[in-house]
Scaffold this active site. Structure first.
Site, PDB file in Angstrom:
ATOM      1  N   SER A  90      30.732  14.868  49.317  1.00 43.75           N
ATOM      2  CA  SER A  90      30.389  14.959  47.895  1.00 43.75           C
ATOM      3  C   SER A  90      29.671  16.245  47.531  1.00 43.75           C
ATOM      4  O   SER A  90      29.428  16.501  46.361  1.00 43.75           O
ATOM      5  CB  SER A  90      29.495  13.785  47.517  1.00 43.75           C
ATOM      6  OG  SER A  90      28.334  13.810  48.312  1.00 43.75           O
ATOM      7  N   THR A 192      26.176  12.784  44.657  1.00 40.13           N
ATOM      8  CA  THR A 192      25.644  14.138  44.544  1.00 40.13           C
ATOM      9  C   THR A 192      24.237  14.161  45.115  1.00 40.13           C
ATOM     10  O   THR A 192      23.685  13.127  45.412  1.00 40.13           O
ATOM     11  CB  THR A 192      25.640  14.544  43.047  1.00 40.13           C
ATOM     12  OG1 THR A 192      25.502  15.944  42.955  1.00 40.13           O
ATOM     13  CG2 THR A 192      24.529  13.900  42.288  1.00 40.13           C
ATOM     14  N   THR A 210      26.625  19.521  43.836  1.00 43.41           N
ATOM     15  CA  THR A 210      27.675  18.516  44.020  1.00 43.41           C
ATOM     16  C   THR A 210      29.057  19.161  44.059  1.00 43.41           C
ATOM     17  O   THR A 210      29.244  20.275  43.552  1.00 43.41           O
ATOM     18  CB  THR A 210      27.646  17.511  42.837  1.00 43.41           C
ATOM     19  OG1 THR A 210      28.571  16.457  43.088  1.00 43.41           O
ATOM     20  CG2 THR A 210      27.994  18.165  41.513  1.00 43.41           C
ATOM     21  N   ARG A 220      37.402  20.685  35.597  1.00 45.28           N
ATOM     22  CA  ARG A 220      36.368  19.731  35.167  1.00 45.28           C
ATOM     23  C   ARG A 220      34.982  20.148  35.681  1.00 45.28           C
ATOM     24  O   ARG A 220      34.813  20.496  36.836  1.00 45.28           O
ATOM     25  CB  ARG A 220      36.718  18.345  35.685  1.00 45.28           C
ATOM     26  CG  ARG A 220      35.751  17.234  35.240  1.00 45.28           C
ATOM     27  CD  ARG A 220      34.715  16.928  36.274  1.00 45.28           C
ATOM     28  NE  ARG A 220      33.888  15.765  35.908  1.00 45.28           N
ATOM     29  CZ  ARG A 220      32.788  15.411  36.556  1.00 45.28           C
ATOM     30  NH1 ARG A 220      32.388  16.093  37.591  1.00 45.28           N
ATOM     31  NH2 ARG A 220      32.094  14.369  36.173  1.00 45.28           N
ATOM     32  N   THR A 243      22.660  11.130  39.205  1.00 45.75           N
ATOM     33  CA  THR A 243      23.876  11.049  40.008  1.00 45.75           C
ATOM     34  C   THR A 243      24.780   9.990  39.390  1.00 45.75           C
ATOM     35  O   THR A 243      24.319   9.118  38.655  1.00 45.75           O
ATOM     36  CB  THR A 243      23.567  10.717  41.475  1.00 45.75           C
ATOM     37  OG1 THR A 243      24.790  10.725  42.223  1.00 45.75           O
ATOM     38  CG2 THR A 243      22.903   9.359  41.621  1.00 45.75           C
ATOM     39  N   GLY A 244      26.058  10.084  39.687  1.00 46.07           N
ATOM     40  CA  GLY A 244      26.985   9.101  39.147  1.00 46.07           C
ATOM     41  C   GLY A 244      27.987   9.748  38.212  1.00 46.07           C
ATOM     42  O   GLY A 244      28.238  10.959  38.304  1.00 46.07           O
TER      43      GLY A 244
HETATM   44  N1  ASP Z   1      27.308  13.489  38.743  1.00 47.19           N
HETATM   45  C1  ASP Z   1      28.290  14.205  39.482  1.00 47.19           C
HETATM   46  C2  ASP Z   1      29.458  14.541  38.612  1.00 47.19           C
HETATM   47  O1  ASP Z   1      29.789  13.801  37.727  1.00 47.19           O
HETATM   48  C3  ASP Z   1      28.795  13.547  40.712  1.00 47.19           C
HETATM   49  C4  ASP Z   1      28.018  12.404  41.193  1.00 47.19           C
HETATM   50  O2  ASP Z   1      26.820  12.363  41.121  1.00 47.19           O
HETATM   51  O3  ASP Z   1      28.643  11.512  41.725  1.00 47.19           O
HETATM   52  O4  ASP Z   1      30.067  15.558  38.860  1.00 47.19           O
END
Ligand code: ASP
Length: 332
Positions: A90, A192, A210, A220, A243-244
């Site tokens: 990740s 991340t 990330t 993106r 994160t997310g």
């Molecule tokens: N927040 C990050 C993104 O959307 C990735 C993650 O934290 O999973 O790129």
């Protein structure tokens, strides 16, 4: 629990579930904040807290802090550890690619003086957070993107690196067999590292790095490198990072929101819960994705909260490096 495992579990349990009920942020139980506050009220600095189970990263940040160096140095060096970990799919090398097979990285860093630097859609460089720091310190700009960011990195001595490991290439080829070429959000594949640190002087800095959503559309960019969304620091108040699913964090400017809620008197825990509540209120399909926040205030008190089970944080404070399971909203 490992990040990947958690996100898979969350995805299995939510697959095929219809849009959830509309929920008001005020319905989130405040008792959770009170209970969690008593667990989080360890305070003091130096300290460091990060998203997910990243003990090696927090240990490195702690080591830097123990040398009397700045929180800025600590978050950069701490995040570098995870960026160089090829096993982690990740972040940095080993990150899962976009749908075209290119590993593209987002990162940002923010210091106690309110300075900020970021790189977005950066390829072939193992340590995007260090390039972000160079953007902050050596240019009149705050964000560099794509080829420009890459050229800038080379000019600063960073080496070209193949970031697509054999394991990630294999995973991408597997994904291609079944996935349609359209913007599917793969909730199994996002995580991340966001890190917040306070140094011995009580100054706060943060970083976020990330490879973004696996198999994302080319071009993106997520929340992680965007000030106020993936990260925000105000040295008078505290800091937060996310994160997310980045799109949801971006739409609610989550990290800035958390810092502003702390400014209004909320504890870090209450502020994280309110920010998650904001997403739940705006996104009826919250059952289908995960967001997790961490926060710290000026005293070194911390908070963390997620939509779903399985979000972990790592905190190094008072000589203890510990993994903590975060509380979450969706209790089913
Ligand atoms: N927040 C990050 C993104 O959307 C990735 C993650 O934290 O999973 O790129």
């Amino acid at each position: 629990m490992k990040r990947r495992k958690f996100i898979q579990n969350a995805s299995l349990s939510t697959l095929g579930i219809a849009v959830g009920p509309y929920v008001f942020a005020s319905e989130i139980k405040t008792s959770i904040s009170e209970e969690k506050d008593s667990q989080n009220n360890a305070s003091g600095f130096p300290m460091v807290i990060a998203t997910w189970n990243v003990n090696d990263s927090t240990a490195e940040a702690w080591r830097v802090l123990q040398e009397g160096k700045s929180a800025l140095d600590a978050v950069e060096k701490g995040c570098n550890i995870e960026e160089a970990n090829a096993e982690g799919q990740s972040v940095g090398i080993g990150g899962l690619p976009d749908r075209d097979g290119n590993v593209t990285l987002d990162a940002c860093i923010m210091d106690s003086k309110g300075n900020y630097g970021a790189v977005v859609y950066l390829q072939h460089i193992m340590h995007p957070i260090s390039v972000a720091r160079k953007v902050m310190e050596d240019t009149p700009h705050v964000i560099l993107a794509g080829k420009g960011a890459e050229q800038f990195a080379y000019s600063k001595g960073f080496e070209k690196t193949n970031l697509l490991t054999e394991a990630s290439n294999k995973a991408w080829k597997e994904w291609k067999k079944t996935s349609q070429y359209k913007p599917i959000i793969n909730i199994e594949n996002h995580d991340t590292i966001g890190m917040l640190a306070i140094d011995k002087n009580g100054d706060i800095s943060g970083g976020c790095t990330t490879s973004g959503l696996a198999y994302k559309m080319a071009g993106r960019v997520g929340d992680s490198p965007i000030i106020g969304s993936g990260l925000f620091i105000d040295n008078e108040i505290g800091g937060a990072t996310a994160t997310g699913l980045g799109e949801e964090v971006l739409k609610t400017v989550g990290s800035f929101l958390i810092v502003e809620l702390m400014r209004q008197g909320k504890t870090p825990q209450q502020a994280c819960e309110e920010a998650i509540g904001r997403i739940i209120k705006k996104s009826p399909n919250y059952k289908d994705f995960q967001v997790g926040y961490i926060a710290v205030n000026k005293k070194g008190e911390t908070g963390h909260y997620a939509i779903h089970d399985g979000f972990w944080v790592t905190k190094y404070q008072n000589d203890k490096n510990e993994n903590i399971a975060s509380d979450f909203y969706d209790k089913k």
